[in-house]
Scaffold this motif. Sequence first.
Motif, mmCIF file in Angstrom:
data_model
loop_
_atom_site.group_PDB
_atom_site.id
_atom_site.type_symbol
_atom_site.label_atom_id
_atom_site.label_comp_id
_atom_site.label_asym_id
_atom_site.label_seq_id
_atom_site.Cartn_x
_atom_site.Cartn_y
_atom_site.Cartn_z
ATOM 1 N N PHE A 147 5.958 -8.516 -15.292
ATOM 2 C CA PHE A 147 5.416 -9.455 -16.264
ATOM 3 C C PHE A 147 6.226 -10.745 -16.296
ATOM 4 O O PHE A 147 5.658 -11.839 -16.364
ATOM 5 N N VAL A 148 7.536 -10.655 -16.232
ATOM 6 C CA VAL A 148 8.385 -11.846 -16.261
ATOM 7 C C VAL A 148 8.153 -12.696 -15.014
ATOM 8 O O VAL A 148 8.055 -13.930 -15.095
ATOM 9 N N LEU A 149 8.037 -12.052 -13.848
ATOM 10 C CA LEU A 149 7.763 -12.795 -12.618
ATOM 11 C C LEU A 149 6.420 -13.509 -12.699
ATOM 12 O O LEU A 149 6.287 -14.670 -12.302
ATOM 13 N N LEU A 150 5.414 -12.810 -13.224
ATOM 14 C CA LEU A 150 4.086 -13.414 -13.384
ATOM 15 C C LEU A 150 4.146 -14.576 -14.377
ATOM 16 O O LEU A 150 3.581 -15.643 -14.135
ATOM 17 N N GLN A 151 4.831 -14.378 -15.476
ATOM 18 C CA GLN A 151 4.934 -15.414 -16.503
ATOM 19 C C GLN A 151 5.606 -16.671 -15.949
ATOM 20 O O GLN A 151 5.136 -17.793 -16.187
ATOM 21 N N ARG A 152 6.659 -16.523 -15.191
ATOM 22 C CA ARG A 152 7.347 -17.672 -14.600
ATOM 23 C C ARG A 152 6.457 -18.407 -13.609
ATOM 24 O O ARG A 152 6.426 -19.642 -13.572
ATOM 25 N N LEU A 153 5.702 -17.659 -12.812
ATOM 26 C CA LEU A 153 4.814 -18.265 -11.829
ATOM 27 C C LEU A 153 3.679 -19.034 -12.504
ATOM 28 O O LEU A 153 3.354 -20.144 -12.126
ATOM 29 N N VAL A 154 3.092 -18.442 -13.541
ATOM 30 C CA VAL A 154 1.997 -19.112 -14.263
ATOM 31 C C VAL A 154 2.516 -20.365 -14.944
ATOM 32 O O VAL A 154 1.861 -21.419 -14.903
ATOM 33 N N ARG A 155 3.671 -20.297 -15.533
ATOM 34 C CA ARG A 155 4.239 -21.488 -16.177
ATOM 35 C C ARG A 155 4.523 -22.596 -15.167
ATOM 36 O O ARG A 155 4.350 -23.773 -15.455
ATOM 37 N N ARG A 156 4.964 -22.205 -13.983
ATOM 38 C CA ARG A 156 5.262 -23.195 -12.951
ATOM 39 C C ARG A 156 3.993 -23.907 -12.469
ATOM 40 O O ARG A 156 4.023 -25.100 -12.203
ATOM 41 N N GLU A 205 0.842 -1.201 0.000
ATOM 42 C CA GLU A 205 0.000 0.000 0.000
ATOM 43 C C GLU A 205 0.878 1.253 0.000
ATOM 44 O O GLU A 205 0.547 2.245 -0.636
ATOM 45 N N SER A 206 2.001 1.182 0.714
ATOM 46 C CA SER A 206 2.908 2.320 0.771
ATOM 47 C C SER A 206 3.769 2.441 -0.480
ATOM 48 O O SER A 206 4.067 3.544 -0.929
ATOM 49 N N LEU A 207 4.193 1.310 -1.021
ATOM 50 C CA LEU A 207 5.039 1.266 -2.216
ATOM 51 C C LEU A 207 4.361 0.382 -3.266
ATOM 52 O O LEU A 207 4.775 -0.762 -3.488
ATOM 53 N N PRO A 208 3.329 0.879 -3.933
ATOM 54 C CA PRO A 208 2.550 0.029 -4.840
ATOM 55 C C PRO A 208 3.312 -0.440 -6.082
ATOM 56 O O PRO A 208 2.888 -1.384 -6.729
ATOM 57 N N ASP A 209 4.438 0.177 -6.392
ATOM 58 C CA ASP A 209 5.190 -0.230 -7.581
ATOM 59 C C ASP A 209 6.429 -1.060 -7.254
ATOM 60 O O ASP A 209 7.315 -1.212 -8.087
ATOM 61 N N SER A 210 6.469 -1.653 -6.057
ATOM 62 C CA SER A 210 7.610 -2.456 -5.645
ATOM 63 C C SER A 210 7.427 -3.913 -6.069
ATOM 64 O O SER A 210 6.616 -4.650 -5.501
ATOM 65 N N ALA A 211 8.203 -4.332 -7.059
ATOM 66 C CA ALA A 211 8.144 -5.710 -7.532
ATOM 67 C C ALA A 211 8.652 -6.678 -6.471
ATOM 68 O O ALA A 211 8.167 -7.807 -6.368
ATOM 69 N N LEU A 212 9.611 -6.239 -5.669
ATOM 70 C CA LEU A 212 10.165 -7.095 -4.622
ATOM 71 C C LEU A 212 9.104 -7.475 -3.604
ATOM 72 O O LEU A 212 9.007 -8.631 -3.193
ATOM 73 N N LEU A 213 8.285 -6.514 -3.174
ATOM 74 C CA LEU A 213 7.228 -6.813 -2.210
ATOM 75 C C LEU A 213 6.190 -7.754 -2.801
ATOM 76 O O LEU A 213 5.736 -8.685 -2.129
ATOM 77 N N ALA A 214 5.796 -7.526 -4.032
ATOM 78 C CA ALA A 214 4.810 -8.395 -4.677
ATOM 79 C C ALA A 214 5.356 -9.810 -4.838
ATOM 80 O O ALA A 214 4.650 -10.792 -4.583
ATOM 81 N N GLN A 215 6.603 -9.932 -5.237
ATOM 82 C CA GLN A 215 7.216 -11.248 -5.409
ATOM 83 C C GLN A 215 7.336 -11.961 -4.071
ATOM 84 O O GLN A 215 7.070 -13.161 -3.977
ATOM 85 N N ALA A 216 7.718 -11.249 -3.030
ATOM 86 C CA ALA A 216 7.843 -11.866 -1.708
ATOM 87 C C ALA A 216 6.494 -12.372 -1.220
ATOM 88 O O ALA A 216 6.399 -13.473 -0.673
ATOM 89 N N GLN A 217 5.452 -11.578 -1.418
ATOM 90 C CA GLN A 217 4.122 -11.995 -0.988
ATOM 91 C C GLN A 217 3.652 -13.216 -1.780
ATOM 92 O O GLN A 217 3.122 -14.169 -1.214
ATOM 93 N N ALA A 218 3.859 -13.218 -3.076
ATOM 94 C CA ALA A 218 3.471 -14.361 -3.903
ATOM 95 C C ALA A 218 4.254 -15.613 -3.500
ATOM 96 O O ALA A 218 3.701 -16.713 -3.453
ATOM 97 N N GLU A 219 5.523 -15.446 -3.197
ATOM 98 C CA GLU A 219 6.359 -16.582 -2.808
ATOM 99 C C GLU A 219 5.907 -17.176 -1.483
ATOM 100 O O GLU A 219 5.864 -18.398 -1.315
ATOM 101 N N ILE A 220 5.551 -16.338 -0.525
ATOM 102 C CA ILE A 220 5.064 -16.835 0.761
ATOM 103 C C ILE A 220 3.753 -17.584 0.575
ATOM 104 O O ILE A 220 3.555 -18.661 1.139
ATOM 105 N N LEU A 221 2.861 -17.029 -0.214
ATOM 106 C CA LEU A 221 1.601 -17.718 -0.475
ATOM 107 C C LEU A 221 1.840 -19.057 -1.154
ATOM 108 O O LEU A 221 1.201 -20.059 -0.837
ATOM 109 N N GLU A 222 2.769 -19.082 -2.076
ATOM 110 C CA GLU A 222 3.055 -20.298 -2.832
ATOM 111 C C GLU A 222 3.684 -21.381 -1.958
ATOM 112 O O GLU A 222 3.301 -22.551 -2.028
ATOM 113 N N ARG A 223 4.612 -21.020 -1.121
ATOM 114 C CA ARG A 223 5.390 -22.013 -0.378
ATOM 115 C C ARG A 223 4.787 -22.434 0.947
ATOM 116 O O ARG A 223 4.938 -23.577 1.358
#
Length: 103
Positions: free
Chosen positions: A90-99, A45-63
């Motif tokens: 987009f690349v992070l999303l593409q890799r996750l969807v492919r996985r 919410e504070s840094l809406p354009d941070s790819a690192l935060l989005a990737q970390a959140q997706a990784e925690i949900l995934e694992r």
Amino acid sequence: ANTSDAQPSNQGTASAALITPAKAGDAKSGGNAIRAVAVLGLGMESLPDSALLAQAQAEILERHLAGESKVACIKVLEQFVKRSPTTLGFVLLQRLVRRHQGV
């Protein structure tokens, strides 16, 4: 403890993907992961354009959270790409969807 439980449901921009894992239960079934997802949601919410935060959140949900978290982790990155359409997102999303979907 009560404030951390109330924060995800009070977030105006929080998605269902962030709130749904809260029904996973106590610390034995992913309580720390749920807290981490909530903290990362506040960070996004504070840094809406941070790819690192989005990737970390997706990784925690995934694992760390089973069941619907596979769909939830994809939704986190989809929402990030809609908010901040970058090549990295987009690349992070593409890799996750492919996985997970093999597309």
